[in-house]
Motif scaffolding. Sequence first.
Motif, PDB file in Angstrom:
ATOM      1  N   SER A  69      -2.964   0.691   7.351  1.00  0.00           N
ATOM      2  CA  SER A  69      -3.726   0.331   8.557  1.00  0.00           C
ATOM      3  C   SER A  69      -4.951  -0.466   8.134  1.00  0.00           C
ATOM      4  N   HIS A 104      -1.271   5.637   4.878  1.00  0.00           N
ATOM      5  CA  HIS A 104      -0.815   6.846   5.577  1.00  0.00           C
ATOM      6  C   HIS A 104       0.263   7.603   4.792  1.00  0.00           C
ATOM      7  N   ASP A 130      -6.864  -2.238  10.602  1.00  0.00           N
ATOM      8  CA  ASP A 130      -7.774  -2.333  11.757  1.00  0.00           C
ATOM      9  C   ASP A 130      -8.753  -1.178  11.711  1.00  0.00           C
TER      10      ASP A 130
END
Length: 1137
Positions: A1063, A1057, A1065
């Motif tokens: 991230s 990000h 998941d």
Amino acid sequence: MSVPDYMQCAEDHQTLLVVVQPVGVVSEDNFFRIYKRISSVSQVSVRDSQRVLCIRYRHHYPPENNEWGDFQTHRKVVGLVTVTDCRSARDWPQTLEKFHMQKELYGSTLYDSRLFVFGLQGGVAEQPRTDVAFYPSYDDCQAVEKRVEDFIESLFIVLESKRLDRATDKSGDKIPLLCVPFEKKDFVGLDTDSRHYKKRCQGRTRKHVGDLCLQAGMLQDALVHYHVAVELLRSVNDFLWLGAALEGLCSASVIYHYPGGTGGQSGARRFLGNSPADAANRHRPGALTTNGINADTSAEIGRAKNCLSPEDIVDRYKEAISCYSKYKNAGVIELEACVKAVRILAIQKRSMEASEFLQNAVYINLRQLSEEEKIQRYSILSELYELIGFRRKSAFFKRVAAMQCVAPSIAEPGWRACYKLLLETLPGYSLSLDPKDFNKGTHRGWAAVQMRLLHELVYASRRMGNPALSVRHLSFLLQTMLDFLSDQEKKDVTQSLESYTSKCPGTMEVITLPDGLTLLPVPFTKLPIVRRVQLLNLPTSLRPQKMKSLLGQSVSAKSPFIYSPITAHSRGEERSKKIDFQWVQGDVCEVQLMVYNPMPFELRVENMGLLTSGVEFESLPAALSLPAESGLYPVTLVGVPQTTGTITVNGYHTTVFGVFSDCLLDNLPGLKTSGSSVEVIPALPRLQISTSLPRSAHSLQPSSGDEISTNVSVQLYNGETQQLIIKLENIGMEPLEKLEVTSKMLTTKEKLYGDFLSWKLEEARAQLPLQPGEVATITVSIRAKLDFSCQENVLQDLSDDGISVSGFALCSPFRQVVRPRADGKPASAPEGGRPGDTSQAKTLEAVLSFKYSGGPGHAEGYYRSLALGLHVEVEPSVFFSRVSTLPATSTRQCHLLLDVFNCAEHELTVRARSSEELTLHPGECQRMAIQVDKFDFESFPESPGEKGQFANSKQLEEERQAARSLEINGKLGIRWGLPSLKRTGEASVEGLLSQPVLEQLQLAPLQWDVLVDGQPCDREAAACRVGDPVRLEVRLTNRSARSVGPFALSVVPFQDHRNGVHSYDLHGAVSFVGSSTFYLDTVQPSGQSACLGALLFLHTGDFSLHIRSQADGKSKELPRSWLCLPGVRVRALEAQA
């Protein structure tokens, strides 16, 4: 009697006096030719008798002396021989008349006379005459000696008759009174009948008969008569005739004791017998003895009583001289008696008593003597003093005679005679005219007297008109008497010498005098005084060196042995004088003299040069001026040997006060020398060096002791390179045929990277042979590349936020300004200095050696070496305080991070080959990142250490690390620049790269390649459509020397990000087609393997794939860096409608 005969001796009392004189005009040469032949008949044996007559010849005899013939018969002229030239019969009467007139001069005493006529032939010459002999010429007169012997026999007949008449005189009261000339007037009116008078007459007659017996060869009879006469005369106090009787007694005794004579070689009378007894027997006449004494009785009396002993002879002489001294007119007799006594005492070696007689002779007052007679008197006194060993006293009277020769009363002074007599006085004053005699220890003689005598010689030679002689004597005076001259005398003598030499310069030639005496040259070895002579070696740049042979040493070709103790022993003396360096033909050579000036004023020495032998040598004269009484002063004499061989320095030559001197080292007392012979080798070229750099004030001192001919200096920044242009000019006379260049570092504490000095000789060698006057140019690169690391660790607090060796890529920029903390302080910053100013200037020193040769010297194996000293001040430019790495997007690349610090006082720029330029202000530190391809160290060339040069594993590893650092630095190409100074250089990371950093820069042996849809994805993100399957392929290439595997590869997708949050998941976004784990089998060396899989992206976005590897079995031991796979970025786009 007014003219003394200084040549008289005691044995002359037995001689008959014969005068030989010329009549008319007879040449001097012809007269003395005949006189010499006549005088050779000095002893004649009487026929039918054992007696010998002795003759004394004179060519000049004063007639007034003849008047004393009755007093002492040997003074009476009893024979006259005249010599004349008569060419014609018409001149004969006149010649005969002159002969009779000559006889009248001595007519009252003559026994017989002869006339020798030369040149007259014919009737007159054929007439027989007893008193005249005719000869055709002076060359044709063989019978002269025979005529003289006949003449002497006639004299003996007359002498014998007179002796017999006197000895047999029975007149009793009628005995005549014999008188000397001055007594005749005193005896007028005396009572002739008195007993006293008669005894006087008897005594004088007895003495007279004794003289006749002595002349007739009847020695013993003469002794008897003398004894009787002494008794008679002593009784009547007739002192004059008593003295004569005593002297006659002494003479007869001397003849008996000393048959060889007392007058030396000139006056010696050699009798036929060899012993005194033979002489006594020879003079015993036998039947002719008419005095009533038997012959045997007479001989016994002579042996036992009548003949005086040697001691009594001297006593009787003293008594006789005492008697003579009572009469003023008997001064000549007294003087001659003293002379006779001295000759006798000289034979008896009783010098002190002889000196008393001579001292008495000096004070005998004669009539007013002429100058010539005075000269003769002093000369004879000098000879007599010499005879008794009083050499100094002899020299004194000879000097008086010399001064008499130039007395003011003489109209024409005899300077030549004066000079000759002065020369004869030299031995008496222990003065030799050979300068070498004054180098033998202490001075002999009285210096003050010697100086006075030398001054007189100078003056006499000048008055003779011989200036060269004056210069020689004055030079001798100055050289030998320098230590005894006062300061004022030194000035006066030198001024006089300069005055003389201005008209006649002094030379080193031997002066030969007319009488054969030679005057040796007088070198001025004390003006100046030389204490040390040293042959100097050539300057370092000109010294010849021998090329090493195969044995590493020079072996004599004269012997098959490398060393011979016999040869070494026999040549020991030669080596003690021969010096172990060489001179070169055609080069200027030097000899140093340590001199000092003993004069109280400035000494100017002109034309001072060397005297050599063995080699043709051109001496280059020098001129010098030494201050008054200077201490030891060095003087260098130079010259050029023109040929080869062994040269010996024998001495030096000078010109001082106008006198040219050749001073030999062997004649210099107290001289110190280390040798005087040196070998001269064939000619070699000479190089003169000039450079583009300024000369240095720093003089390099190599540990080898070699001298540096030229020193240059330069200031460089660390990493800077500068070109040094060297020009070699051949200033000799021989061509340069061979040239070699080598370098040597003198400073070893600083570690250098790369070549400090580099050059190429091809261009210079292309100009060989370099002729005289030509110039060769060599360009030398000076590269000062020292360590660029920060040894002081000044910036230990530099921030490295966000930087790690291994980790994910940073989105932040690769360049970051890093400064020290505000509360921090540089650990090593000097007080008062700015932060970071810790690297002081460092010094590098090196020597460039140029070995060159050519000409005849090259053929003999000699060369020369020229050294150039290089002094480099290295100023700091930049240094790297910290080095680290960051991974790049590709596994084959990484980022090298360098903390760069500007150590210079000017703004500095730094850039690498593949990065942008970085600008740093003075004292500023910035970090720069350089993206580099990883290095395959296995493909690097084999280092020297790996070939077996290093047995130690640690050294081998260091060598490998240095080789890798060098390769990496070459690929980086980091350079710095100082724009304000327009100077640039390189910055090196050699020595900075540690082993962990090198491992990060090394290309892993396992090469992993990831392909997305068949395209590599190391750099750019791969694009795909949502819903379309994406094919993923992983390839492994094994470049190691071992087999690897098997491997399990797991793929983990995630999203970054951009705010530090990842991230993982993503079950609703990414789906695998099949398994998310890939498997690879074992891969052999140089083998390759691949595995395939597929992914499906369910919605749009930027995704990253992290592929992790897991090894099984032995592959678990592999380094972690071998198992790093590149990251994969995939951008999912919307599906097409």
